[in-house]
Write an enzyme that holds these catalytic residues in place. Structure first.
Site, PDB file in Angstrom:
ATOM      1  N   TYR A 141       0.700  -1.187   0.051  1.00 41.99           N
ATOM      2  CA  TYR A 141      -0.059  -0.021   0.023  1.00 41.99           C
ATOM      3  C   TYR A 141       0.711   1.075  -0.084  1.00 41.99           C
ATOM      4  O   TYR A 141       1.782   1.367   0.839  1.00 41.99           O
ATOM      5  CB  TYR A 141      -0.690  -0.037   1.231  1.00 41.99           C
ATOM      6  CG  TYR A 141      -1.819   1.240   1.620  1.00 41.99           C
ATOM      7  CD1 TYR A 141      -2.993   1.332   0.492  1.00 41.99           C
ATOM      8  CD2 TYR A 141      -1.489   2.018   2.522  1.00 41.99           C
ATOM      9  CE1 TYR A 141      -3.513   2.593   0.756  1.00 41.99           C
ATOM     10  CE2 TYR A 141      -2.262   3.246   2.485  1.00 41.99           C
ATOM     11  CZ  TYR A 141      -3.390   3.467   1.660  1.00 41.99           C
ATOM     12  OH  TYR A 141      -4.260   4.609   1.732  1.00 41.99           O
ATOM     13  N   ASP A 236       9.282   2.637   0.002  1.00 47.33           N
ATOM     14  CA  ASP A 236       8.450   3.362   0.654  1.00 47.33           C
ATOM     15  C   ASP A 236       8.280   3.051   2.288  1.00 47.33           C
ATOM     16  O   ASP A 236       7.940   1.893   2.636  1.00 47.33           O
ATOM     17  CB  ASP A 236       6.842   3.108   0.138  1.00 47.33           C
ATOM     18  CG  ASP A 236       5.755   3.731   0.843  1.00 47.33           C
ATOM     19  OD1 ASP A 236       6.135   4.382   1.951  1.00 47.33           O
ATOM     20  OD2 ASP A 236       4.431   3.707   0.449  1.00 47.33           O
ATOM     21  N   LYS A 264       3.999   8.865   9.187  1.00 48.83           N
ATOM     22  CA  LYS A 264       3.752   8.175  10.420  1.00 48.83           C
ATOM     23  C   LYS A 264       4.689   8.419  11.571  1.00 48.83           C
ATOM     24  O   LYS A 264       4.279   9.756  11.925  1.00 48.83           O
ATOM     25  CB  LYS A 264       3.500   6.734  10.170  1.00 48.83           C
ATOM     26  CG  LYS A 264       2.352   6.408   9.294  1.00 48.83           C
ATOM     27  CD  LYS A 264       2.148   4.798   9.206  1.00 48.83           C
ATOM     28  CE  LYS A 264       0.762   4.792   8.291  1.00 48.83           C
ATOM     29  NZ  LYS A 264       0.905   3.953   7.151  1.00 48.83           N
TER      30      LYS A 264
HETATM   31  C1  LIG Z   1       0.226   4.531   5.993  1.00 47.25           C
HETATM   32  C2  LIG Z   1       0.993   4.319   4.706  1.00 47.25           C
HETATM   33  C3  LIG Z   1       1.085   5.269   3.494  1.00 47.25           C
HETATM   34  C4  LIG Z   1       0.027   6.140   3.143  1.00 47.25           C
HETATM   35  O1  LIG Z   1       0.128   7.197   4.545  1.00 47.25           O
HETATM   36  P1  LIG Z   1      -1.046   8.241   4.884  1.00 47.25           P
HETATM   37  O2  LIG Z   1      -0.192   9.273   5.651  1.00 47.25           O
HETATM   38  O3  LIG Z   1      -1.903   7.576   5.556  1.00 47.25           O
HETATM   39  O4  LIG Z   1      -1.214   8.998   3.701  1.00 47.25           O
HETATM   40  C5  LIG Z   1       1.766   5.051   2.322  1.00 47.25           C
HETATM   41  N1  LIG Z   1       2.811   3.899   2.376  1.00 47.25           N
HETATM   42  C6  LIG Z   1       2.753   3.059   3.270  1.00 47.25           C
HETATM   43  C7  LIG Z   1       3.883   2.054   3.311  1.00 47.25           C
HETATM   44  C8  LIG Z   1       2.028   3.307   4.545  1.00 47.25           C
HETATM   45  O5  LIG Z   1       2.052   2.325   5.238  1.00 47.25           O
END
Ligand SMILES: *Cc1c(COP(=O)(O)O)cnc(C)c1O
Length: 420
Positions: A141, A236, A264
């Site tokens: 994701y 990511d 995060k």
């Molecule tokens: C949570 C997450 C996102 C998206 O971040 P948001 O702050 O919710 O937009 C993108 N990549 C990864 C790997 C994530 O865990």
């Protein structure tokens, strides 16, 4: 009013009653819990109950809820002005700190969410390489921007949809998808189409189909194959950056991506995202280069202050060995019980991250994760919730042990699990 009453009221004015889909409990059934306050590892609910929280706001709260030093710096910064839309000294200090903790991030740009960080990284990769296509992995994701809603993980899995309505086919046509941990598939795609592919984007430690570790050689292989085809490699690390050490997972493993996205943890609970990499690539961003990106609240002083304090505390206190030990204790405890009770279960764990997968065989990719028993997960979730432990309300998510959890919290969790 209790959670049930709030949820009924919310559904009249908020789609599904929630501001982010997984919060609706569709993956586990029942009524979502309304949180009122949190301190350390515990939260208070609108039902008057206290829960030990293993969700941690889906990742940011590695130091627990309302950590005193962070709340203090947020209050102090807020009192001096909530936003300026102009430069502040601390933005530079934050970028310098990121560079110190993650040497491959020579330059970084702050945005307001992980989604935005990834969206910008993809645009930058396209602008830098002059290529259109990207390659992602099933079950990873990367936020909710159009190009990345193909075979996504997280809430899109819980909803039983592998993509989203409203995304133009022209966006998704430009995306190749490979199974996670399948290096041969990537090598094949890059061999045939490498000169059209701007970037390969991957969660180097996958956390949005449950916790799935990269198999030996996978990330090294991605690095070599992308270098060969002049394709950028994007790690990511929105979920695993600063999770397993006071740096990125890429830096811990010695594999250097071209770009890293963060979010995060680096906001300490405030909305933030960042992308970073070499000066050479990052210089293609506006205003230095032709790749446009902007944000009214980018580099927001309160978010930067909370993030900076969080990273400093992580660096200075090094809670990682403790979180690792507690995570291992939890997974070992669950495995012991699963063996005793002959449960079809495997608890994936790395550092403070864990996912109980309801099947015995280890999970290496999305197909494995989807093969798990979601009904058994839902039973586990509600059993633990009734016993006072809040875990992510979906079988496709990672739970977190934070620096605020104690051995007693872990032992309580295992004990509650025993009666499952
Ligand atoms: C949570 C997450 C996102 C998206 O971040 P948001 O702050 O919710 O937009 C993108 N990549 C990864 C790997 C994530 O865990």
């Amino acid at each position: 009013m209790n959670s049930k009453q709030w949820f009924e009221r919310a559904q009249k004015v908020i789609p599904g009653g929630v501001n982010s889909p997984v919060r609706a409990f569709n993956g586990v059934g029942g009524t979502p819990v309304y949180f009122k306050s949190g301190k350390g590892a515990t939260v208070q609910t609108e039902d008057g109950t206290e829960l030990i929280d293993f969700c941690g706001s889906w990742g940011p709260l590695i130091l627990g809820h309302a950590r005193e030093e962070i709340v203090e710096v947020v209050a102090k910064t807020a009192a001096d002005g909530l936003t300026f839309g102009a430069n502040t000294a601390q933005e530079t200090q934050f970028a310098e700190l990121l560079n110190t903790l993650v040497p491959s991030i020579e330059m970084s740009r702050l945005v307001s969410s992980g989604t935005e960080a990834v969206m910008t990284a993809i645009r930058l990769a396209r602008g830098y390489t002059g290529r259109r296509k990207i390659l992602k992995f099933e079950g990873c994701y990367h936020g909710h921007s159009d190009y990345l809603l193909v075979a996504s993980g997280s809430g899109l899995l819980t909803g039983g949809i592998s993509s989203s309505a409203g995304v133009s086919p022209s966006a998704t046509e430009e995306v190749f998808v490979a199974p996670y941990n399948d290096l041969a598939a990537v090598q094949e795609i890059l061999k045939a189409n490498g000169d059209e592919i701007a970037a390969v984007i991957v969660e180097p430690m996958a956390g949005n189909m449950g916790l799935v570790k990269p198999v030996a050689g996978f990330l090294e292989g991605l690095r070599a194959a992308t270098a060969d085809s002049g394709t950028l490699l994007i790690f990511d690390e929105v979920i695993n950056g600063f999770r397993l050490g006071p740096t990125t997972y890429g830096n811990l493993t010695g594999i250097t991506p071209d770009l890293t996205t963060l979010g995060k943890i680096i906001g300490g609970g405030m909305p933030i995202g960042a992308l970073g990499g070499s000066t050479k690539i990052m210089s293609h961003l506006a205003p230095l280069g032709p790749v446009y990106q902007a944000g009214t609240l980018s580099g927001n002083p309160v978010a930067v202050a909370a993030g900076m304090k969080t990273l400093e505390l992580l660096r200075d206190e090094n809670p990682y060995p403790k979180m690792e030990a507690l995570g291992k204790r939890l997974a070992d405890g669950i495995h012991r019980l699963a063996t005793e009770k002959d449960l079809d279960l495997h608890c994936a764990q790395y550092g403070g991250m864990f996912t109980p997968f309801f099947r015995t065989a280890p999970v290496h990719n999305l197909d494995d994760s989807k093969a798990c028993d979601q009904k058994a997960h839902a039973r586990y979730f509600h059993h633990m919730l009734d016993a006072g432990f809040y875990t992510p309300p979906s079988g496709f998510e990672v739970a977190f042990v934070s620096a605020a959890h104690t051995q007693a919290d872990i032992d309580g969790f295992i004990q509650a699990f025993e009666n499952l």
